[in-house]
Write an enzyme that holds these catalytic residues in place. Structure first.
Site, PDB file in Angstrom:
ATOM      1  N   LYS A  10     -11.874  -0.748  -0.225  1.00  0.00           N
ATOM      2  CA  LYS A  10     -12.804  -1.876  -0.401  1.00  0.00           C
ATOM      3  C   LYS A  10     -13.356  -2.322   0.939  1.00  0.00           C
ATOM      4  O   LYS A  10     -12.771  -2.038   2.008  1.00  0.00           O
ATOM      5  CB  LYS A  10     -12.126  -3.052  -1.101  1.00  0.00           C
ATOM      6  CG  LYS A  10     -10.956  -3.723  -0.328  1.00  0.00           C
ATOM      7  CD  LYS A  10     -11.374  -4.806   0.662  1.00  0.00           C
ATOM      8  CE  LYS A  10     -10.194  -5.387   1.425  1.00  0.00           C
ATOM      9  NZ  LYS A  10     -10.483  -6.039   2.678  1.00  0.00           N
ATOM     10  N   ASP A 136      -4.081  -8.222  -2.174  1.00  0.00           N
ATOM     11  CA  ASP A 136      -5.274  -7.458  -2.571  1.00  0.00           C
ATOM     12  C   ASP A 136      -5.027  -6.496  -3.733  1.00  0.00           C
ATOM     13  O   ASP A 136      -5.963  -5.857  -4.217  1.00  0.00           O
ATOM     14  CB  ASP A 136      -5.793  -6.620  -1.382  1.00  0.00           C
ATOM     15  CG  ASP A 136      -6.548  -7.468  -0.367  1.00  0.00           C
ATOM     16  OD1 ASP A 136      -6.939  -8.600  -0.705  1.00  0.00           O
ATOM     17  OD2 ASP A 136      -6.746  -6.984   0.762  1.00  0.00           O
TER      18      ASP A 136
HETATM   19  P1  ATP Z   1      -5.812  -4.930   4.046  1.00  0.00           P
HETATM   20  O1  ATP Z   1      -7.282  -4.667   4.029  1.00  0.00           O
HETATM   21  O2  ATP Z   1      -5.228  -5.192   2.656  1.00  0.00           O
HETATM   22  O3  ATP Z   1      -5.382  -5.942   5.070  1.00  0.00           O
HETATM   23  P2  ATP Z   1      -5.309  -2.710   5.727  1.00  0.00           P
HETATM   24  O4  ATP Z   1      -6.385  -1.718   5.484  1.00  0.00           O
HETATM   25  O5  ATP Z   1      -5.515  -3.619   6.898  1.00  0.00           O
HETATM   26  O6  ATP Z   1      -5.086  -3.564   4.428  1.00  0.00           O
HETATM   27  P3  ATP Z   1      -3.239  -0.792   5.202  1.00  0.00           P
HETATM   28  O7  ATP Z   1      -3.967   0.483   5.471  1.00  0.00           O
HETATM   29  O8  ATP Z   1      -3.027  -1.180   3.811  1.00  0.00           O
HETATM   30  O9  ATP Z   1      -3.936  -2.014   5.982  1.00  0.00           O
HETATM   31  O10 ATP Z   1      -1.855  -0.640   5.988  1.00  0.00           O
HETATM   32  C1  ATP Z   1      -1.123  -1.701   6.473  1.00  0.00           C
HETATM   33  C2  ATP Z   1       0.287  -1.226   6.843  1.00  0.00           C
HETATM   34  O11 ATP Z   1       0.974  -0.816   5.660  1.00  0.00           O
HETATM   35  C3  ATP Z   1       0.325  -0.042   7.795  1.00  0.00           C
HETATM   36  O12 ATP Z   1       1.076  -0.441   8.900  1.00  0.00           O
HETATM   37  C4  ATP Z   1       1.037   1.071   7.060  1.00  0.00           C
HETATM   38  O13 ATP Z   1       2.012   1.722   7.836  1.00  0.00           O
HETATM   39  C5  ATP Z   1       1.705   0.397   5.883  1.00  0.00           C
HETATM   40  N1  ATP Z   1       1.627   1.207   4.645  1.00  0.00           N
HETATM   41  C6  ATP Z   1       2.583   1.369   3.752  1.00  0.00           C
HETATM   42  N2  ATP Z   1       2.198   2.157   2.740  1.00  0.00           N
HETATM   43  C7  ATP Z   1       0.933   2.510   2.983  1.00  0.00           C
HETATM   44  C8  ATP Z   1      -0.010   3.317   2.302  1.00  0.00           C
HETATM   45  N3  ATP Z   1       0.272   3.932   1.153  1.00  0.00           N
HETATM   46  N4  ATP Z   1      -1.235   3.454   2.847  1.00  0.00           N
HETATM   47  C9  ATP Z   1      -1.544   2.798   4.007  1.00  0.00           C
HETATM   48  N5  ATP Z   1      -0.684   2.044   4.690  1.00  0.00           N
HETATM   49  C10 ATP Z   1       0.543   1.887   4.200  1.00  0.00           C
END
Ligand code: ATP
Length: 291
Positions: A10, A136
Site C-alpha cells: 500500500k 495496518d
Molecule cells: P508499515 O508501512 O506497516 O509501517 P513497513 O513497510 O514500514 O510497514 P515492514 O516491511 O512491514 O515495514 O517491516 C517492518 C519490520 O517487520 C522489519 O524489521 C522486518 O524485519 C519485520 N518483518 C517481520 N515479518 C516480515 C515480513 N513478512 N515482511 C516484511 N517484514 C517483516
C-alpha cells in the site's frame, strides 16, 4: 492442498495524525491505496501442527518474529484450532519501507489459512481480529482504496482513483517508525492535509484534485532526518510528476504521473544518482488486498 496468494503493498495518498492517545498510540486519518506490487505466498498443509516459513530474503526472520506467524496465531487463537503449514514467501515489497510489506503478508496468511481450515471466520470477522497482528493488517485484508481512522482499524471503502502511472522508490536507508512518531511535534504543525477534500476528489474521479492534496505530516520528521527523500521527490517533480510524497513513516517515495515514459525517466535518474536501488514503475491496484 496448496494455495498461492499475492499480498499487495500500500501507499498513503494522504496521512494525517489527529492526536496522541493516553496509551501511546496515535490516532490517524489516512487515505490508503493498494499498489500493483506484491509478495507471493505459497501455503501447503503439513501433517503436524507446525508452521514452517521459508523466504528468499535473508534479512527476514523465519520464526515467530515473522508477521506471517503473528497473523496465523491471531487466527488460531480466535478459532481455537490450529493447522500446520509450509509457507514460502517470495519477497518483492521493500522491507521497513512504509508500504505495509509485513502487514500484507500477515493478512495473506490469515486469509489463506482460514480458507484451508474450511472458512471458520468470515472476511469481516478476520478484519476485526486482524488489528491484533498490527494496525495496518485489517486494511491489508480489505485492500483497494480506503479511509483509515482510529489507529488504522476503522475503515471506510472509497472510490478508487483514475488510472495513473506510479513511480515507487525506496532509498537505501532504514527508518524506524517508532522514531518518526516519537519525534512528531503535533502542536507545531502549521497545517493538516485536506483528507476530506481528497475523499471528494476521489468521488469525482478528479486525479488532479487528488494529487494536489497529497500530504503526509510524517514528512516533517523523516525528511529533515533523511534529505534523500526530498531529493527523490524533486527529481520526480522535475520529470513531470503531478505530485510526489513519502508513504507512511517512510522512507519510500511514490510519485503520480500521467505519462509512463516520464515515470520511467524519473526512475532512471534516481538510479543513476545512486539514490535508490529499489525502484518500480507500477500503478494503483483494485479492490482485493490479497488475491
Ligand atoms: P508499515 O508501512 O506497516 O509501517 P513497513 O513497510 O514500514 O510497514 P515492514 O516491511 O512491514 O515495514 O517491516 C517492518 C519490520 O517487520 C522489519 O524489521 C522486518 O524485519 C519485520 N518483518 C517481520 N515479518 C516480515 C515480513 N513478512 N515482511 C516484511 N517484514 C517483516
Amino acid at each position: 492442498m496448496k494455495l498461492v496468494k499475492n499480498a499487495y503493498a500500500k501507499i498513503n495518498l494522504g496521512l494525517d495524525v489527529i492526536r496522541r492517545r493516553e496509551d501511546g498510540y496515535h490516532e490517524v486519518k489516512m487515505v490508503m491505496q493498494t499498489v500493483d506490487l506484491c509478495d507471493t505466498l505459497t501455503f501447503e498443509r503439513r501433517e503436524d501442527e507446525e508452521l514452517h516459513i521459508y523466504t528468499d530474503n535473508k534479512k527476514l526472520p523465519c520464526d515467530r518474529h515473522n508477521l506471517i506467524y503473528k497473523g496465523a496465531m491471531v487466527l488460531f487463537e480466535e478459532t481455537g484450532s490450529r493447522m500446520g503449514a509450509d509457507i514460502i514467501l517470495t519477497k518483492r515489497i521493500p522491507i521497513a519501507a512504509g508500504m505495509a510489506g509485513g502487514s500484507t503478508d500477515a493478512a495473506a496468511a490469515m486469509l489463506a489459512l482460514n480458507e484451508m481450515m474450511g472458512q471458520p471466520l468470515t472476511k469481516e470477522k478476520l478484519m476485526k481480529i486482524a488489528v491484533k497482528a498490527g494496525a495496518d493488517v485489517p486494511y491489508c485484508i480489505m485492500g483497494g482504496t480506503a479511509l483509515s481512522e482510529g489507529i488504522g482499524e476503522i475503515l471506510t471503502p472509497l472510490t478508487s482513483p483514475p488510472k495513473a502511472h506510479l513511480l515507487v522508490a525506496k532509498p537505501d536507508i532504514d527508518v524506524s517508525t517508532a522514531f518518526v512518531y516519537q519525534n512528531l511535534r503535533l502542536q507545531d504543525l502549521k497545517k493538516h492535509p485536506d483528507i476530506d477534500g481528497m475523499v471528494e476528489a476521489l468521488k469525482r474521479g478528479d486525479l488532479k484534485g487528488i494529487t494536489d492534496r497529497m500530504e503526509n505530516v510524517l514528512e516533517t520528521v523523516t525528511i529533515p532526518a533523511h534529505p534523500v527523500i526530498g531529493e527523490i521527490k524533486e527529481i520526480c517533480r522535475a520529470k513531470g510528476a503531478m505530485n510526489a510524497l513519502m508513504s507512511g513513516s517512510g522512507p519510500t517515495v511514490f510519485a503520480v504521473f500521467d505519462q509512463k515514459d516520464d515515470a520511467e525517466r524519473a526512475g532512471e535518474k534516481i538510479r543513476e544518482r545512486g539514490l535508490s536501488q529499489e525502484v518500480f514503475v507500477t500503478g494503483f491496484a483494485g479492490t482485493e488486498g490479497c488475491v
